[in-house]
Motif scaffolding. Structure first.
Motif, PDB file in Angstrom:
ATOM      1  N   LEU A  79       7.258   0.306   8.642  1.00 41.41           N
ATOM      2  CA  LEU A  79       6.600   0.876   7.461  1.00 41.41           C
ATOM      3  C   LEU A  79       5.084   0.739   7.579  1.00 41.41           C
ATOM      4  CD1 LEU A  79       7.291   2.194   4.776  1.00 41.41           C
ATOM      5  CD2 LEU A  79       7.391  -0.049   3.748  1.00 41.41           C
ATOM      6  N   PHE A  82       3.943   3.037  10.919  1.00 48.11           N
ATOM      7  CA  PHE A  82       4.088   4.493  10.837  1.00 48.11           C
ATOM      8  C   PHE A  82       3.748   5.040   9.454  1.00 48.11           C
ATOM      9  CE2 PHE A  82       7.027   3.309  14.273  1.00 48.11           C
ATOM     10  CZ  PHE A  82       6.538   4.114  15.284  1.00 48.11           C
ATOM     11  N   GLY A  83       3.820   4.159   8.440  1.00 48.71           N
ATOM     12  CA  GLY A  83       3.606   4.645   7.076  1.00 48.71           C
ATOM     13  C   GLY A  83       2.161   4.584   6.631  1.00 48.71           C
ATOM     14  N   LEU A  84       1.479   3.461   6.905  1.00 48.98           N
ATOM     15  CA  LEU A  84       0.125   3.280   6.393  1.00 48.98           C
ATOM     16  C   LEU A  84      -0.863   4.369   6.830  1.00 48.98           C
ATOM     17  CD1 LEU A  84      -0.814  -0.501   6.194  1.00 48.98           C
ATOM     18  CD2 LEU A  84      -0.208   1.104   4.398  1.00 48.98           C
ATOM     19  N   SER A  86      -0.565   7.403   6.819  1.00 53.69           N
ATOM     20  CA  SER A  86      -0.534   8.492   5.827  1.00 53.69           C
ATOM     21  C   SER A  86      -1.415   8.157   4.627  1.00 53.69           C
ATOM     22  CB  SER A  86       0.896   8.739   5.332  1.00 53.69           C
ATOM     23  OG  SER A  86       1.802   8.667   6.381  1.00 53.69           O
ATOM     24  N   ALA A  87      -1.664   6.860   4.389  1.00 51.48           N
ATOM     25  CA  ALA A  87      -2.495   6.464   3.256  1.00 51.48           C
ATOM     26  C   ALA A  87      -3.936   6.257   3.708  1.00 51.48           C
ATOM     27  CB  ALA A  87      -1.951   5.189   2.627  1.00 51.48           C
TER      28      ALA A  87
ATOM     29  N   PHE B   4      -1.330  10.241  -2.312  1.00 45.35           N
ATOM     30  CA  PHE B   4      -0.571   9.031  -2.018  1.00 45.35           C
ATOM     31  C   PHE B   4       0.910   9.278  -2.278  1.00 45.35           C
ATOM     32  CE2 PHE B   4       1.094   4.819  -3.036  1.00 45.35           C
ATOM     33  CZ  PHE B   4       0.588   4.070  -1.979  1.00 45.35           C
ATOM     34  N   ALA B   7       2.500  11.366   0.291  1.00 48.89           N
ATOM     35  CA  ALA B   7       2.748  10.713   1.574  1.00 48.89           C
ATOM     36  C   ALA B   7       3.903   9.727   1.508  1.00 48.89           C
ATOM     37  CB  ALA B   7       1.478  10.011   2.048  1.00 48.89           C
ATOM     38  N   PHE B   8       4.104   9.094   0.356  1.00 48.75           N
ATOM     39  CA  PHE B   8       5.087   8.008   0.302  1.00 48.75           C
ATOM     40  C   PHE B   8       6.290   8.298  -0.595  1.00 48.75           C
ATOM     41  CE2 PHE B   8       1.264   5.825   1.712  1.00 48.75           C
ATOM     42  CZ  PHE B   8       1.763   5.153   2.803  1.00 48.75           C
ATOM     43  N   GLN B 185      11.497  10.510   9.460  1.00 52.23           N
ATOM     44  CA  GLN B 185      10.043  10.390   9.383  1.00 52.23           C
ATOM     45  C   GLN B 185       9.374  11.173  10.508  1.00 52.23           C
ATOM     46  OE1 GLN B 185       8.339   7.925  11.637  1.00 52.23           O
ATOM     47  NE2 GLN B 185       6.280   8.260  10.823  1.00 52.23           N
ATOM     48  N   ASN B 190       6.197  12.304   7.596  1.00 53.49           N
ATOM     49  CA  ASN B 190       5.956  11.797   6.254  1.00 53.49           C
ATOM     50  C   ASN B 190       6.670  10.459   6.130  1.00 53.49           C
ATOM     51  OD1 ASN B 190       6.711  11.479   3.299  1.00 53.49           O
ATOM     52  ND2 ASN B 190       5.239  13.170   3.238  1.00 53.49           N
ATOM     53  N   ALA B 191       6.030   9.516   5.446  1.00 57.96           N
ATOM     54  CA  ALA B 191       6.562   8.148   5.387  1.00 57.96           C
ATOM     55  C   ALA B 191       7.659   7.983   4.334  1.00 57.96           C
ATOM     56  CB  ALA B 191       5.427   7.159   5.116  1.00 57.96           C
ATOM     57  N   ILE B 194      11.041   6.340   5.242  1.00 54.98           N
ATOM     58  CA  ILE B 194      11.002   4.903   5.539  1.00 54.98           C
ATOM     59  C   ILE B 194      10.890   4.108   4.244  1.00 54.98           C
ATOM     60  CG2 ILE B 194       9.806   3.076   6.796  1.00 54.98           C
ATOM     61  CD1 ILE B 194       9.044   5.033   8.871  1.00 54.98           C
ATOM     62  N   VAL B 195      10.076   4.605   3.311  1.00 54.89           N
ATOM     63  CA  VAL B 195       9.972   3.934   2.009  1.00 54.89           C
ATOM     64  C   VAL B 195      11.342   3.932   1.332  1.00 54.89           C
ATOM     65  CG1 VAL B 195       8.934   4.046  -0.284  1.00 54.89           C
ATOM     66  CG2 VAL B 195       7.535   4.524   1.733  1.00 54.89           C
TER      67      VAL B 195
END
Lengths: 223, 223
Positions: A79, A82-84, A86-87, B4, B7-8, B185, B190-191, B194-195
């Motif tokens: 997370l 690969f996720g951050l 995007s932020a 935000f 993205a999440f 993902q 896009n995250a 995973i979230v």
């Protein structure tokens, strides 16, 4: 039998990849030390804050602890890595692995430190306060030294288990031992680098596990 | 803030990914139902063997347990999955995960159950034998029930860790929850998947974390 040895411990391949594994070893040690230092410090700080007994703050701490005890470390690493982005933040593989395992260790160690603090008999608090020590002096000079001694065995085991999670860094391209070994296997098309990697982990963690066993009997909780 | 959320917590992507995430969640549950009994069975065998006071059994057993506690589970899994095929032994993802978990979690369960058996006073077994119970009935009817009760929080805690650990099966392409989330993902950039996977893990495991907290506090209070 010779082919077995050639496959898993081929001298030529071992000589070629040993330096890579050694580099990975150094990185694993560095990562592990950073995780242990930051994780235990954060866990202790949270336990001390929890001892102050502010209800809303404590709910926050309990929530943090529960979340990081329930989530698999690899999920947190993935997370963050690969996720951050995007932020708009980007963490390196090393940074993501360090942060994820630090938070997990902080959560587990907060719980253990807190258990130690709350298991210290109330009389210790009362006596210290009666002698004129303030809240902070009582906590740091009287309660914590006893609490920490009490929780050393469970804390040691948990810390070892979480530190072994550094191998998860290979999933996000950290070239620690496992990462180096996997790269070696695909270049050499031989399993020797993996054997070297496993041996490197044993050299690193076997003494730690044996020491943990000793600590467990030496500081055993009195029942 | 809108970006935000895009993205999440992108609802469009979530709706698309939801079916495969649920498949992954189901696989995670199946995988846990496979590896927890395997580990418990291996651990029970190890613990029972360690009650034999023969040093020729005891020391190899300790070496075995410490080796598999020292190797990070991911290293073990990668060795089995990517190393053993070089020796002609292809276990596939499920086989590799089953063997890796048998060795790793078996060692942990074994340590816990051994500590449990040792925590039961010797007099219990002696009394049962004096009453005419056979060795095996003494163990299964008198010693083990008390042993399990004494280490119940540790057993629950280890089981929680094992279920979380199934996420490393994603590394060997077993399509469990984390693997499915990473697929989704990488397809959607896009995250959100995973979230969503993290939230599913939380929903699955948070009740156990709460239960564990209560068991641990009860044990502290009872000391």
């Amino acid at each position: 039998m010779t082919s077995f040895a050639d496959t898993f411990l081929n001298a030529a391949v071992a000589a070629e990849y040993a330096p890579k594994i050694a580099e990975g070893f150094a990185l694993t040690v560095l990562l592990a030390l950073c995780i242990v230092a930051a994780g235990l410090a954060l866990g202790l700080a949270l336990a001390v804050i929890r001892a102050a007994g502010l209800r809303v703050v404590n709910w926050g701490i309990i929530g943090f602890v529960d979340v990081f005890r329930a989530l698999p470390p690899l999920v947190i690493i993935v997370l963050l890595y690969f996720g951050l982005p995007s932020a708009g933040f980007s963490l390196s593989g090393f940074g993501a692995t360090w942060l994820a395992l630090t938070l997990v260790l902080a959560a587990f160690s907060e719980e253990v430190f807190w258990a130690g603090i709350s298991a210290t008999p109330q009389g210790q608090w009362d006596a210290a306060r009666a002698l004129g020590l303030g809240f902070a002096a009582t906590l740091f000079l009287v309660v914590l030294p006893q609490a920490i001694r009490m929780v050393i065995p469970p804390l040691t085991n948990r810390t070892i288990a979480i530190t072994k999670g550094t191998a998860l860094g290979s999933v996000v391209a950290v070239s620690e031992i496992l990462g180096q070994a996997q790269a070696g296997v695909s270049f050499a098309f031989n399993a020797t680098p993996l054997t070297l990697g496993a041996v490197a982990y044993l050299i690193l963690f076997f003494p730690v596990v044996v020491a943990g066993r000793w600590v467990e009997t030496r500081f055993a909780w009195k029942r | 803030m809108g970006e935000f959320a895009q993205a999440f917590f992108n609802t469009g992507i979530l709706a698309e990914a939801w079916p495969i995430l649920l498949q992954g969640l189901w696989r995670t549950i199946q995988l846990s139902a496979l590896v927890v009994p395997l580990g418990l069975g291996a651990g029970l065998a190890l613990a029972l063997l360690s009650t034999l006071r023969n040093p020729w059994v005891r020391w190899p057993l300790i070496a075995f347990v410490d080796t598999f506690r020292a190797l990070p589970p991911l290293v073990l899994l990668v060795f089995i999955y990517a190393g053993l095929p070089f020796a002609g032994l292809e276990l596939g993802a499920w086989g590799a995960v089953a063997l890796g978990f048998l060795l790793n979690t078996g060692a942990y369960y074994g340590e816990i159950l051994r500590a449990g058996i040792e925590s039961v006073p010797r007099g219990q077994a002696e009394a049962a034998r004096a009453l005419g119970l056979s060795r095996s009935r003494t163990m299964t009817l008198v010693v083990l029930p008390q042993a399990v009760r004494n280490v119940l929080p540790d057993l629950v805690s280890n089981t929680l860790e094992v279920v979380k650990l199934t996420s490393i099966a994603s590394v060997v392409a077993l399509p469990e929850l984390l693997f499915q989330a990473r697929q989704a993902q990488s397809l959607t950039y896009n995250a959100t998947p995973i979230v969503a996977a993290a939230i599913l893990y939380l929903a699955l495991l948070w009740p156990f974390v709460r239960l564990l907290s209560r068991l641990e506090h009860k044990r502290l209070a009872g000391r």
